[in-house]
Write a protein that holds these residues in place. Structure first.
Motif, PDB file in Angstrom:
ATOM      1  N   GLU A 473       0.839  -1.193   0.000  1.00  6.21           N
ATOM      2  CA  GLU A 473       0.000   0.000   0.000  1.00  6.21           C
ATOM      3  C   GLU A 473       0.875   1.244   0.000  1.00  6.21           C
ATOM      4  O   GLU A 473       1.855   1.338   0.741  1.00  6.21           O
ATOM      5  N   ASN A 474       0.482   2.203  -0.833  1.00  5.42           N
ATOM      6  CA  ASN A 474       1.181   3.486  -0.936  1.00  5.42           C
ATOM      7  C   ASN A 474       0.558   4.443   0.077  1.00  5.42           C
ATOM      8  O   ASN A 474      -0.509   5.010  -0.154  1.00  5.42           O
ATOM      9  N   CYS A 475       1.208   4.615   1.221  1.00  2.43           N
ATOM     10  CA  CYS A 475       0.631   5.366   2.341  1.00  2.43           C
ATOM     11  C   CYS A 475       1.045   6.834   2.269  1.00  2.43           C
ATOM     12  O   CYS A 475       2.222   7.164   2.435  1.00  2.43           O
ATOM     13  N   VAL A 476       0.065   7.704   2.040  1.00  2.70           N
ATOM     14  CA  VAL A 476       0.371   9.133   1.877  1.00  2.70           C
ATOM     15  C   VAL A 476      -0.544   9.989   2.759  1.00  2.70           C
ATOM     16  O   VAL A 476      -1.363  10.755   2.297  1.00  2.70           O
ATOM     17  N   ALA A 477      -0.381   9.868   4.068  1.00  2.00           N
ATOM     18  CA  ALA A 477      -0.991  10.795   5.039  1.00  2.00           C
ATOM     19  C   ALA A 477      -2.505  10.807   5.014  1.00  2.00           C
ATOM     20  O   ALA A 477      -3.117  11.845   4.813  1.00  2.00           O
ATOM     21  N   ASP A 478      -3.108   9.665   5.220  1.00  2.00           N
ATOM     22  CA  ASP A 478      -4.555   9.657   5.465  1.00  2.00           C
ATOM     23  C   ASP A 478      -4.772   9.232   6.905  1.00  2.00           C
ATOM     24  O   ASP A 478      -4.797  10.071   7.791  1.00  2.00           O
ATOM     25  N   VAL A 479      -4.882   7.938   7.151  1.00  2.00           N
ATOM     26  CA  VAL A 479      -5.115   7.517   8.529  1.00  2.00           C
ATOM     27  C   VAL A 479      -3.871   7.670   9.398  1.00  2.00           C
ATOM     28  O   VAL A 479      -3.961   7.878  10.603  1.00  2.00           O
ATOM     29  N   PHE A 487       3.685  -0.315   2.785  1.00  2.00           N
ATOM     30  CA  PHE A 487       3.592  -1.432   3.729  1.00  2.00           C
ATOM     31  C   PHE A 487       2.801  -2.589   3.148  1.00  2.00           C
ATOM     32  O   PHE A 487       2.014  -2.435   2.211  1.00  2.00           O
ATOM     33  N   THR A 488       3.015  -3.756   3.751  1.00  5.95           N
ATOM     34  CA  THR A 488       2.347  -4.973   3.301  1.00  5.95           C
ATOM     35  C   THR A 488       2.154  -5.920   4.481  1.00  5.95           C
ATOM     36  O   THR A 488       2.774  -5.755   5.536  1.00  5.95           O
ATOM     37  N   SER A 489       1.312  -6.918   4.270  1.00  3.90           N
ATOM     38  CA  SER A 489       1.224  -8.058   5.186  1.00  3.90           C
ATOM     39  C   SER A 489       2.141  -9.137   4.624  1.00  3.90           C
ATOM     40  O   SER A 489       1.849  -9.710   3.572  1.00  3.90           O
ATOM     41  N   PRO A 490       3.270  -9.407   5.285  1.00  2.00           N
ATOM     42  CA  PRO A 490       4.202 -10.391   4.720  1.00  2.00           C
ATOM     43  C   PRO A 490       3.651 -11.807   4.780  1.00  2.00           C
ATOM     44  O   PRO A 490       2.776 -12.124   5.596  1.00  2.00           O
ATOM     45  N   MET A 554       4.554 -11.718  12.521  1.00  2.06           N
ATOM     46  CA  MET A 554       4.924 -10.438  11.937  1.00  2.06           C
ATOM     47  C   MET A 554       3.742  -9.993  11.072  1.00  2.06           C
ATOM     48  O   MET A 554       3.508 -10.537   9.994  1.00  2.06           O
ATOM     49  N   GLY A 555       3.002  -9.020  11.559  1.00  2.00           N
ATOM     50  CA  GLY A 555       1.780  -8.608  10.876  1.00  2.00           C
ATOM     51  C   GLY A 555       1.980  -7.568   9.805  1.00  2.00           C
ATOM     52  O   GLY A 555       1.080  -7.329   8.999  1.00  2.00           O
ATOM     53  N   GLU A 556       3.151  -6.941   9.790  1.00  2.00           N
ATOM     54  CA  GLU A 556       3.404  -5.878   8.810  1.00  2.00           C
ATOM     55  C   GLU A 556       4.896  -5.749   8.564  1.00  2.00           C
ATOM     56  O   GLU A 556       5.709  -5.873   9.468  1.00  2.00           O
ATOM     57  N   PHE A 557       5.241  -5.500   7.301  1.00  2.00           N
ATOM     58  CA  PHE A 557       6.581  -5.066   6.915  1.00  2.00           C
ATOM     59  C   PHE A 557       6.413  -3.788   6.109  1.00  2.00           C
ATOM     60  O   PHE A 557       5.596  -3.721   5.192  1.00  2.00           O
ATOM     61  N   ALA A 558       7.167  -2.764   6.473  1.00  2.00           N
ATOM     62  CA  ALA A 558       7.032  -1.475   5.794  1.00  2.00           C
ATOM     63  C   ALA A 558       8.392  -0.830   5.611  1.00  2.00           C
ATOM     64  O   ALA A 558       9.338  -1.097   6.356  1.00  2.00           O
ATOM     65  N   ILE A 559       8.469   0.032   4.617  1.00  2.00           N
ATOM     66  CA  ILE A 559       9.659   0.853   4.412  1.00  2.00           C
ATOM     67  C   ILE A 559       9.251   2.299   4.569  1.00  2.00           C
ATOM     68  O   ILE A 559       8.429   2.814   3.804  1.00  2.00           O
ATOM     69  N   GLY A 560       9.785   2.948   5.595  1.00  2.00           N
ATOM     70  CA  GLY A 560       9.517   4.363   5.812  1.00  2.00           C
ATOM     71  C   GLY A 560      10.366   5.210   4.892  1.00  2.00           C
ATOM     72  O   GLY A 560      11.540   4.909   4.640  1.00  2.00           O
ATOM     73  N   THR A 586      10.540   6.657   9.536  1.00  3.12           N
ATOM     74  CA  THR A 586      11.951   7.040   9.460  1.00  3.12           C
ATOM     75  C   THR A 586      12.864   5.826   9.369  1.00  3.12           C
ATOM     76  O   THR A 586      13.969   5.813   9.920  1.00  3.12           O
ATOM     77  N   GLY A 587      12.431   4.812   8.667  1.00  3.55           N
ATOM     78  CA  GLY A 587      13.198   3.594   8.472  1.00  3.55           C
ATOM     79  C   GLY A 587      12.246   2.441   8.229  1.00  3.55           C
ATOM     80  O   GLY A 587      11.029   2.612   8.274  1.00  3.55           O
ATOM     81  N   PRO A 588      12.762   1.245   7.982  1.00  3.97           N
ATOM     82  CA  PRO A 588      11.866   0.099   7.840  1.00  3.97           C
ATOM     83  C   PRO A 588      11.267  -0.244   9.194  1.00  3.97           C
ATOM     84  O   PRO A 588      11.905  -0.085  10.228  1.00  3.97           O
ATOM     85  N   HIS A 589      10.028  -0.675   9.204  1.00  6.27           N
ATOM     86  CA  HIS A 589       9.461  -1.130  10.466  1.00  6.27           C
ATOM     87  C   HIS A 589       8.692  -2.433  10.280  1.00  6.27           C
ATOM     88  O   HIS A 589       8.247  -2.769   9.177  1.00  6.27           O
ATOM     89  N   PHE A 590       8.572  -3.114  11.403  1.00  6.37           N
ATOM     90  CA  PHE A 590       8.002  -4.455  11.437  1.00  6.37           C
ATOM     91  C   PHE A 590       7.013  -4.486  12.594  1.00  6.37           C
ATOM     92  O   PHE A 590       7.380  -4.184  13.732  1.00  6.37           O
ATOM     93  N   ALA A 591       5.773  -4.826  12.304  1.00 10.30           N
ATOM     94  CA  ALA A 591       4.765  -4.876  13.361  1.00 10.30           C
ATOM     95  C   ALA A 591       4.564  -6.315  13.802  1.00 10.30           C
ATOM     96  O   ALA A 591       4.480  -7.223  12.968  1.00 10.30           O
TER      97      ALA A 591
END
Length: 686
Positions: A473-479, A487-490, A554-560, A586-591
């Motif tokens: 998903e291309n996250c651009v300042a909504d929620v 981000f994605t669900s790996p 791991m519910g999420e992998f994202a690149i900030g 401000t970096g990759p994150h993992f939920a």
């Protein structure tokens, strides 16, 4: 009401007697004398609400209500389980410390004029005192089991009214205690801050004064960013906002000017506000997390010491009771619950970092209770989702600094406003280039540097139709404001390795050298270096990151991609104080926990290019179709690796072709060059 008034007056009379004359053994006299004095102090406030508008009097009254747990006072407070056990013994200390803590909930009850909630706590105190007084008359002591049973039945019996009240405040805008403060007060007169019954620090007053100094145009612009993100969340999530009628607004005291403007904006969307307190009562607390509006923390260690007080009572019977009354509470307001659109959260950052002390005297969940707690959280979330349907609601989160951040507060506030309003179209284009590359990949390798030991392989969802589908998903300042992540669900199977961060703050708690190992996407090992004892380190993570589950996916992998936010943190040395909302950009994150699409997996979501984001499920969440009790964990905690600890992010396709995205903390993928400009500016300014 007449009967309630009579009960209140009888309780007050008895507590005055207790404050004056002690009929208990000497070792318990101070406890009952101090506690009775506190109750009478709150009763006096209750009876005199609104009679003074002198801000100095209000400040003094507010401080006196919280004096016992402020600073050094906490060391000799019965709210401190260490002191309570020292003075009252190991058998009574934890129970009477809990009682004292629950009686502190009289403060918000008094300000909200919740007479029944005041009376039941007063009556509980009198009942406990009478047990000790009777025992003394028999020249014995009350059995600890009898004392615990009395407290247990208080927690069980009054769960029904407590849950009914809580659910009502969440979904019914007619529960408008705080809304009236926000919308009807003279916000130029800081006396309004003392109407809530929350602890008001000088910094909260400073926050309100600062916002009062801003033009209405600037306040409106900030409010517009906040509420527009909420609206766009419904649009991007393909959810119908017109079916909803209430918005759940959460904030810290001092931000009322922005909140008032936001309420007007929401009204134009057809939404009325529900604004409720972040309760610390045994009936509602969720660890150290704040859900609702809140004042300053009089003492973070106090909150941490009592986050697991439910362990004193938790058993299967209580779990079933709480689930039963939660369902009854929602059933009584089910029509209003359907109108609930979701939370609009205004987070704050900049408070002094908090690393809690571990105390053996504090209540803690046994292994069996941890399982019960996790079971309850999951079942409670299922009940909530029956009435507040996840697929139909959304949310937004935005964050601002508070004066505690230091002398540069006003500059940092301005910088944060800029971060929250960065040009989303620029980020959208850059992030589209990253997604285009990631959509070719089968997995991504993430490695640390500069002492960071991260070495992870994250498996990605296989695309069937790349022309119409995408993984990220291309996250651009909504929620999630500000902009800046994909981000994605790996895919859990094949996601392996170690995640390591040298220092991170998660849900207001600090972690040193946090390490989490994954095997097929599930946590297998974890540790940190907060405490000298490894057992304490593991318990700290299990309680506050795993939320008492034995493992989480791991519910999420994202690149900030928000390098501007990263360099703002470096400029003002506030990286450790950034909320996860900004830090995750401000970096990759993992939920760890549920996916980003939890309970909305079947709602189709699209990026701006029209491609459907198909990686919404994993092998755990898909169990909702066959065994829903195993599909969700009711938690989602993001953990970010900062760029200066990030060695590389490299995507690999099924033929092992490599696509470097970040190397040595810099973006190297073609089309992402602009993201390095903030880094280069810093080098030039060095």
């Amino acid at each position: 009401m007449e009967i309630l008034t009579e009960r209140y007056e009888l309780s007050c009379g008895r507590i005055r007697e207790i404050a004056a004359i002690q009929d208990v053994a000497q070792e318990y006299q101070e406890y009952f004398h101090k506690t009775a004095g506190f109750i009478l102090q709150v009763a006096e406030v209750y009876q005199n609400l609104g009679k003074t508008t002198d801000i100095n009097v209000l400040r003094a009254e507010n401080k006196s209500l919280y004096e016992d747990i402020l600073g050094e006072n906490y060391k000799v407070s019965y709210a401190n389980p260490v002191y309570a056990c020292e003075k009252l013994g190991q058998a009574y200390g934890p129970l009477l410390s809990f009682l004292y803590t629950e009686l502190r909930e009289l403060i918000p009850c008094a300000f909200e004029k919740r007479a029944e909630d005041i009376v039941i706590r007063m009556e509980l105190f009198v009942e406990i005192y009478n047990m000790f007084a009777y025992a003394q008359s028999e020249e014995t002591a009350p059995a600890p089991e009898e004392l615990k049973e009395t407290l247990y039945w208080f927690v069980s019996d009054y769960s029904e009214t407590a849950f009914a009240w809580r659910v009502c405040t969440q979904v019914d805008p007619d529960c408008d205690f705080a809304t009236k403060i926000v919308m009807e007060s003279d916000l130029e007169n800081l006396c309004y801050l003392y109407k809530y019954g929350e602890f008001v620090s000088p910094e909260i007053e400073q926050m309100a004064q600062y916002l009062n100094s801003l033009s209405m145009e600037r306040i409106q612009m900030i409010a517009d960013t906040y509420t527009e993100g909420y609206r766009i969340g419904f649009v991007k999530g393909n959810k119908d906002l017109s079916k909803k009628g209430t918005v759940d607004i959460r904030y810290m005291l001092g931000f009322e000017r922005i909140i008032r403007a936001a309420v007007h904006n929401f009204e134009k969307m057809g939404l009325k506000p529900t604004i409720y307190r972040a309760s610390n009562s045994i009936f509602h607390k969720k660890g150290v997390n704040k859900v609702g509006y809140f004042g300053a923390d009089a003492n973070k260690q106090f909150l941490y010491d009592h986050k697991d007080d439910i362990a004193l009572f938790l058993d299967k019977k209580l779990v079933n009771r709480r689930l039963e009354v939660l369902k009854l509470a929602y059933e009584s307001v089910k029509d209003k619950a359907l109108k609930y659109a979701g939370p609009a959260v205004m987070e704050v950052f900049g408070e002094v970092p908090f690393a809690p002390a571990s105390k053996k005297e504090a209540a803690s969940l046994s292994a069996a209770q941890q399982k019960l707690s996790a079971e309850y959280a999951g079942a409670a979330a299922d009940i909530t989702n029956q009435y507040i349907i996840g697929e139909e609601r959304s949310f937004t989160i935005i964050a601002f600094p508070v004066p505690d951040i230091g002398a540069d507060f006003e500059e940092i506030f301005d910088e944060t406003v800029k971060l929250n309003t960065l040009d989303y179209q620029t980020y959208e284009r850059i992030q589209a280039a990253i997604i285009s590359t990631l959509d070719k990949a089968s997995y991504v390798e993430i490695k640390g540097m500069n002492g960071n030991q991260t070495d992870l392989c994250v498996a990605l969802y296989p695309l069937a139709n790349p022309e119409k589908e995408t993984i990220f998903e291309n996250c651009v300042a909504d929620v999630n404001i500000p902009v800046g992540e994909v981000f994605t669900s790996p895919v859990l199977e094949g996601t392996n390795g170690k995640l390591h961060v040298s220092r991170v703050f998660l849900n207001e708690l600090e972690y040193h050298n946090l390490e989490i190992d994954f095997k097929d996407g599930m946590i297998t090992e974890y540790t940190c270096t907060n405490f000298d004892n490894e057992e304490e380190n593991k318990a700290y993570i299990k309680e506050n990151v795993l939320y008492n589950h034995d493992t989480l996916p791991m519910g999420e992998f994202a690149i900030g991609t928000n390098t501007t936010a990263y360099m703002t943190a470096k400029k003002y040395d506030i990286g450790s104080r950034f909320p996860i909302l900004i830090a995750e950009k401000t970096g990759p994150h993992f939920a760890v926990g549920d996916t980003c699409y939890s309970r909305s997996e079947d709602v189709k979501v699209y990026n701006e290019d029209g491609k459907e984001i198909v990686a919404r499920d994993n092998s755990i969440s898909i169990l909702r179709k066959t065994d829903s009790a195993k599909a969700y964990f009711a938690c989602h905690t993001d953990i970010t690796i900062p760029y200066d600890e990030l060695g590389s992010i490299i995507a690999y396709d099924k033929n092992q072709n490599a696509y470097p995205i970040i190397e040595k903390g810099r973006f190297v993928l073609e089309g992402t060059e602009k993201l390095n400009i903030p880094f280069d500016k810093d080098i030039k300014n060095a």
